[in-house]
Design a protein around this motif. Sequence first.
Motif, short mmCIF file in Angstrom:
data_model
loop_
_atom_site.label_atom_id
_atom_site.label_comp_id
_atom_site.label_asym_id
_atom_site.label_seq_id
_atom_site.Cartn_x
_atom_site.Cartn_y
_atom_site.Cartn_z
N PHE A 178 80.44 129.18 -33.86
CA PHE A 178 79.10 128.54 -33.74
C PHE A 178 79.19 127.05 -34.21
CE2 PHE A 178 78.31 132.98 -34.83
CZ PHE A 178 77.43 133.23 -33.80
N ALA A 179 80.50 126.50 -34.32
CA ALA A 179 80.71 125.27 -34.77
C ALA A 179 80.86 124.23 -33.56
CB ALA A 179 81.87 124.97 -35.64
N GLY A 180 80.40 123.17 -33.46
CA GLY A 180 80.63 122.11 -32.55
C GLY A 180 79.43 120.89 -32.51
N VAL A 181 79.75 119.91 -32.64
CA VAL A 181 78.81 118.80 -32.46
C VAL A 181 78.02 118.86 -31.13
CG1 VAL A 181 78.82 116.19 -31.96
CG2 VAL A 181 80.38 117.17 -33.50
N GLY A 182 76.60 118.84 -31.55
CA GLY A 182 75.61 118.89 -30.42
C GLY A 182 75.06 120.22 -30.63
N LYS A 183 75.69 121.43 -31.04
CA LYS A 183 74.89 122.76 -31.03
C LYS A 183 74.09 122.87 -32.23
CE LYS A 183 79.33 125.24 -29.41
NZ LYS A 183 80.24 126.36 -30.10
N SER A 184 73.02 123.57 -31.87
CA SER A 184 72.11 124.04 -32.72
C SER A 184 72.28 124.89 -33.69
CB SER A 184 70.96 124.34 -31.84
OG SER A 184 70.43 123.21 -31.03
N LEU A 185 71.70 124.67 -34.88
CA LEU A 185 71.55 125.70 -36.06
C LEU A 185 70.09 125.89 -36.43
CD1 LEU A 185 74.45 124.17 -38.09
CD2 LEU A 185 74.72 126.15 -36.70
N GLN A 186 69.87 126.83 -37.24
CA GLN A 186 68.72 126.93 -38.03
C GLN A 186 69.23 127.20 -39.55
OE1 GLN A 186 66.44 130.15 -35.69
NE2 GLN A 186 64.75 128.23 -35.53
N ILE A 187 68.35 126.64 -40.43
CA ILE A 187 68.71 126.60 -41.92
C ILE A 187 67.19 127.19 -42.54
CG2 ILE A 187 69.34 125.48 -43.91
CD1 ILE A 187 71.13 124.57 -41.74
N ASP A 188 67.58 128.53 -43.20
CA ASP A 188 66.62 129.16 -43.93
C ASP A 188 66.44 128.33 -45.28
OD1 ASP A 188 65.02 130.67 -45.41
OD2 ASP A 188 65.88 132.55 -44.80
N VAL A 189 65.54 127.57 -45.38
CA VAL A 189 64.88 126.84 -46.61
C VAL A 189 63.70 127.51 -47.07
CG1 VAL A 189 64.31 124.58 -47.44
CG2 VAL A 189 65.68 124.65 -45.43
N VAL B 259 76.39 117.41 -36.03
CA VAL B 259 76.49 115.88 -35.64
C VAL B 259 78.11 115.75 -36.07
CG1 VAL B 259 74.03 115.08 -35.82
CG2 VAL B 259 75.29 115.12 -37.77
N LYS B 260 78.34 114.58 -35.65
CA LYS B 260 79.78 114.00 -36.23
C LYS B 260 79.57 113.59 -37.74
CE LYS B 260 81.87 112.01 -31.78
NZ LYS B 260 81.82 110.82 -31.08
N THR B 261 80.61 113.65 -38.54
CA THR B 261 80.57 113.08 -39.86
C THR B 261 81.77 111.85 -39.85
OG1 THR B 261 82.03 115.01 -40.73
CG2 THR B 261 79.36 115.12 -40.87
N PRO B 262 81.79 111.12 -40.83
CA PRO B 262 80.74 110.85 -41.92
C PRO B 262 79.50 110.73 -41.51
CG PRO B 262 82.07 109.09 -41.88
CD PRO B 262 82.65 109.89 -40.95
N PHE B 263 78.35 110.89 -42.06
CA PHE B 263 77.06 110.60 -41.86
C PHE B 263 76.87 108.94 -41.86
CE2 PHE B 263 76.73 114.62 -43.72
CZ PHE B 263 76.37 115.28 -42.66
N TYR B 264 77.45 108.47 -42.80
CA TYR B 264 77.53 106.99 -42.99
C TYR B 264 78.96 106.32 -42.82
CZ TYR B 264 77.26 102.49 -45.42
OH TYR B 264 77.46 101.22 -45.79
#
Lengths: 353, 129
Positions: free
Chosen positions: A322-333, A343-348
Amino acid sequence: MVSFAGWNMPIQYTGILAEHRAVRTAAGLFDLGHMGQVSFAGPDALAFLQWTTTNDVSALEPGKAHYALLPNETGGVVDDIIVYRQPEGQDGYMVVVNASNRERDVAWWEELRSRRDDFDVGIQDISNELGMLAVQGPVAETITSRTVDVDLSGIDNFSWRRADVAGVSTMIARTGYTGEDGFEFYAANEDIGIIWDALLKAGEQDGLVPVGLGARDTLRLEARMPLYGQELGDDISPYEAGLGWAVKLEAKEFIGREPMAQIKAAKPPRRAVGFTTVGRTAAPRSHCPVIVDGKDVGYVTSGAFSPTLQKNVGLALISREFAGVGKSLQIDVRGKLIDAEQVKTPFYKRDDG
Amino acid sequence: MASPKDLKYTRTHEWVRLDGETAVLGITDNAQNELGDITYLELPEPGDSVSSGEPFGVVESVKAASDVYSPIDGEVVERNDEAVDAPELINQSPYEKAWLVKVKVSDPTQLDALLSNDDYDQFAGEQIG
């Protein structure tokens, strides 16, 4: 104040956002007295560190440092560390370890030493004698240059040397945990406060402020630097964590090399990925489940509102497929599913970095 | 800072102002100060019901997420969308601009059990002490 590995540490001095911003735009001063330092000396210090850490210590010139992992015997990691080789004219190494792992790191090294009789190496936990602080940010060098008796342009990234600050002897290293340029100082406990005061005085005019643990965490996350216990652990291999570059399988034999080589060859089943959330949402935090098509595929290792990007960012350890830049995920918060995108990292990344 | 006299307070750091049958709810200055920079706010929609002692929303700072508890039973009649869009308002103006929801109160006597400003200031002072 919060208790962290037996130390009372401020989460924030004035506010996490303001402290974070100061480090990205000016400079911040960090009290890192909790961090551990272990010295390795004796004729076999190099051979011993080669055998007990993942990076190639033989490649370190005097006065240089590198990032490495302290491996266990099952392909996981006991700690992540910085190994400094002493400068020219001095033998041995100093290794900086995480506060919460210090005691078990030293116990592990001592156990490994006891397994072999061919290593003449002294292992000394010097954490209680040494203070540590850091100045990080775009004007860190300008500020630091006002306080030291050495030319800082002579200290490259991941290098260190001896210097005097306000009449006090210190080791100054161009290393850090923020994604900005800057320095870390190591000095005797009784002297570190003098250096703190000298730096603060020299930097106030340029916006230098003390920074607590809260912003230290958001800064390192934006720069995608791992935190042991979240991105790294006994059951997470460096290849899953995206830290395979710090493991030199070909260069040498070391503890845990075989299982790491097997994990690498078999392609690890999990991968660390970066994500941002879509729209204004609650921030995913560590341990939140990651969902794809209703299926649990992993968990968040770190997540927070990024003060620089002004949106939530995070790292997750998920099934490779399921890993790959651009692919969607959902997070259970907290029971709600939040949409996220890898997204690509680093974020900054700083402009000149 | 001393809490406003005209409000009632909870031990979970919310404030309430009763205006006829409508109660206005928010979090205290002490609460926003402890939470730090607030980055996200989750509130119920008008028409949703709230219950005494139950969480009705979430206030999230860079540090952590915290539930916000209702001290009363009732139905949400309005929520502060301005605060939802700019959660930093809670840090700037916890008692004025950053009220959270207005609730049509089922039983106004539930407010009798809440703390006065003096009692709350003493309670909060002891907690931080």
